[in-house]
Write a protein that holds these residues in place. Structure first.
Motif, PDB file in Angstrom:
ATOM      1  N   GLN A 122     -10.893-113.656  11.181  1.00 21.74           N
ATOM      2  CA  GLN A 122      -9.996-114.579  11.867  1.00 21.74           C
ATOM      3  C   GLN A 122      -8.857-114.956  10.939  1.00 21.74           C
ATOM      4  O   GLN A 122      -8.945-114.794   9.730  1.00 21.74           O
ATOM      5  CB  GLN A 122     -10.753-115.820  12.323  1.00 21.74           C
ATOM      6  CG  GLN A 122     -11.427-116.576  11.207  1.00 21.74           C
ATOM      7  CD  GLN A 122     -12.574-117.453  11.689  1.00 21.74           C
ATOM      8  OE1 GLN A 122     -13.310-117.100  12.596  1.00 21.74           O
ATOM      9  NE2 GLN A 122     -12.723-118.596  11.048  1.00 21.74           N
ATOM     10  N   LEU A 123      -7.776-115.447  11.524  1.00 24.18           N
ATOM     11  CA  LEU A 123      -6.628-115.860  10.736  1.00 24.18           C
ATOM     12  C   LEU A 123      -5.876-116.959  11.455  1.00 24.18           C
ATOM     13  O   LEU A 123      -6.071-117.194  12.646  1.00 24.18           O
ATOM     14  CB  LEU A 123      -5.694-114.679  10.458  1.00 24.18           C
ATOM     15  CG  LEU A 123      -5.032-113.970  11.648  1.00 24.18           C
ATOM     16  CD1 LEU A 123      -3.772-114.682  12.126  1.00 24.18           C
ATOM     17  CD2 LEU A 123      -4.678-112.548  11.270  1.00 24.18           C
ATOM     18  N   LEU A 124      -5.021-117.618  10.706  1.00 24.94           N
ATOM     19  CA  LEU A 124      -4.065-118.572  11.259  1.00 24.94           C
ATOM     20  C   LEU A 124      -2.688-117.970  11.055  1.00 24.94           C
ATOM     21  O   LEU A 124      -2.417-117.377  10.018  1.00 24.94           O
ATOM     22  CB  LEU A 124      -4.145-119.920  10.530  1.00 24.94           C
ATOM     23  CG  LEU A 124      -5.485-120.631  10.576  1.00 24.94           C
ATOM     24  CD1 LEU A 124      -5.466-121.842   9.646  1.00 24.94           C
ATOM     25  CD2 LEU A 124      -5.796-121.054  11.991  1.00 24.94           C
ATOM     26  N   TYR A 136       0.255-108.522  14.444  1.00 29.59           N
ATOM     27  CA  TYR A 136      -1.194-108.682  14.580  1.00 29.59           C
ATOM     28  C   TYR A 136      -1.710-108.125  15.899  1.00 29.59           C
ATOM     29  O   TYR A 136      -2.744-107.458  15.926  1.00 29.59           O
ATOM     30  CB  TYR A 136      -1.602-110.143  14.385  1.00 29.59           C
ATOM     31  CG  TYR A 136      -1.509-110.586  12.948  1.00 29.59           C
ATOM     32  CD1 TYR A 136      -2.258-109.953  11.961  1.00 29.59           C
ATOM     33  CD2 TYR A 136      -0.678-111.620  12.560  1.00 29.59           C
ATOM     34  CE1 TYR A 136      -2.178-110.336  10.636  1.00 29.59           C
ATOM     35  CE2 TYR A 136      -0.595-112.020  11.233  1.00 29.59           C
ATOM     36  CZ  TYR A 136      -1.345-111.370  10.278  1.00 29.59           C
ATOM     37  OH  TYR A 136      -1.259-111.748   8.967  1.00 29.59           O
ATOM     38  N   THR A 137      -1.029-108.375  17.000  1.00 30.79           N
ATOM     39  CA  THR A 137      -1.499-107.807  18.270  1.00 30.79           C
ATOM     40  C   THR A 137      -1.416-106.286  18.238  1.00 30.79           C
ATOM     41  O   THR A 137      -2.273-105.606  18.797  1.00 30.79           O
ATOM     42  CB  THR A 137      -0.740-108.384  19.479  1.00 30.79           C
ATOM     43  OG1 THR A 137       0.660-108.182  19.314  1.00 30.79           O
ATOM     44  CG2 THR A 137      -1.028-109.852  19.670  1.00 30.79           C
ATOM     45  N   GLY A 138      -0.437-105.753  17.531  1.00 29.41           N
ATOM     46  CA  GLY A 138      -0.304-104.305  17.394  1.00 29.41           C
ATOM     47  C   GLY A 138      -1.378-103.672  16.535  1.00 29.41           C
ATOM     48  O   GLY A 138      -1.592-102.459  16.582  1.00 29.41           O
ATOM     49  N   ALA A 142      -6.594-110.408  18.667  1.00 32.82           N
ATOM     50  CA  ALA A 142      -6.463-111.082  19.959  1.00 32.82           C
ATOM     51  C   ALA A 142      -6.362-112.589  19.742  1.00 32.82           C
ATOM     52  O   ALA A 142      -7.026-113.141  18.861  1.00 32.82           O
ATOM     53  CB  ALA A 142      -7.676-110.772  20.838  1.00 32.82           C
ATOM     54  N   GLU A 143      -5.528-113.231  20.546  1.00 34.15           N
ATOM     55  CA  GLU A 143      -5.434-114.686  20.480  1.00 34.15           C
ATOM     56  C   GLU A 143      -6.687-115.293  21.108  1.00 34.15           C
ATOM     57  O   GLU A 143      -7.347-114.669  21.939  1.00 34.15           O
ATOM     58  CB  GLU A 143      -4.187-115.169  21.221  1.00 34.15           C
ATOM     59  CG  GLU A 143      -2.899-114.780  20.501  1.00 34.15           C
ATOM     60  CD  GLU A 143      -1.693-115.501  21.049  1.00 34.15           C
ATOM     61  OE1 GLU A 143      -1.604-116.724  20.851  1.00 34.15           O
ATOM     62  OE2 GLU A 143      -0.854-114.831  21.674  1.00 34.15           O
ATOM     63  N   THR A 144      -7.023-116.509  20.689  1.00 33.64           N
ATOM     64  CA  THR A 144      -8.176-117.218  21.237  1.00 33.64           C
ATOM     65  C   THR A 144      -7.716-118.541  21.824  1.00 33.64           C
ATOM     66  O   THR A 144      -6.546-118.903  21.726  1.00 33.64           O
ATOM     67  CB  THR A 144      -9.224-117.506  20.135  1.00 33.64           C
ATOM     68  OG1 THR A 144      -8.723-118.526  19.278  1.00 33.64           O
ATOM     69  CG2 THR A 144      -9.548-116.262  19.317  1.00 33.64           C
TER      70      THR A 144
END
Length: 153
Positions: A122-124, A136-138, A142-144
């Motif tokens: 996970q990351l911020l 990141y999406t590439g 995935a966003e949460t």
């Protein structure tokens, strides 16, 4: 230039000053943080001397020059029932963007996580950093629905 022209290796204590400069670049675009070389050097030194091998700091090089870095720390997740990772910092020097270096750093981080049986990373990211969101999406993130909160002491 091919991304293979930029070797990835574990960071060493001698790399801390250059990594602090990279973190200053990162914190310049993150509104929640400000650069403080002493704090960043202390934090990096703690990661590099982690005797439990529960963290990793990698650097990307071009010749003798460090041009990128990435760090991960291990946490224990009750929802996963085991170790998960927190990607703390990923930064590539702006003049090397678009050359696959960030993707290579992440690939090496993913390899380390799998070796450590880390089930989730996970990351911020800064909410206003659209370039980071696209990156990141590439690369499969995935966003949460979770929202980060913090309390300073």
């Amino acid at each position: 230039m091919n991304s293979r022209d930029f070797p990835i290796r574990r960071a060493t204590p001698g790399d801390v000053p250059v990594m602090c400069s990279l973190l200053s670049e990162l914190f310049a675009i993150e509104s929640d943080f400000s650069a403080d070389n002493q704090k960043q050097a202390t934090g990096l030194s703690l990661l590099l001397t982690d005797k439990y091998d529960s963290s990793i700091v990698l650097v990307a090089e071009k010749g003798d020059e460090i041009i990128g870095m990435c760090s991960v720390q291990t946490l224990i997740s009750t929802s996963e029932g085991g170790p998960v990772g927190l990607l703390e910092d990923l930064i590539v020097r702006k003049d090397y963007w678009g050359k696959g270096i960030g993707t290579r750093l992440l690939s090496e981080i993913f390899r380390w996580c799998k070796k450590k049986n880390i089930s989730r990373l996970q990351l911020l990211r800064d909410a206003d950093n659209e370039r980071a969101l696209k990156f990141y999406t590439g690369t499969g993130w995935a966003e949460t629905n979770l929202v980060c909160m913090r309390k300073m002491f």
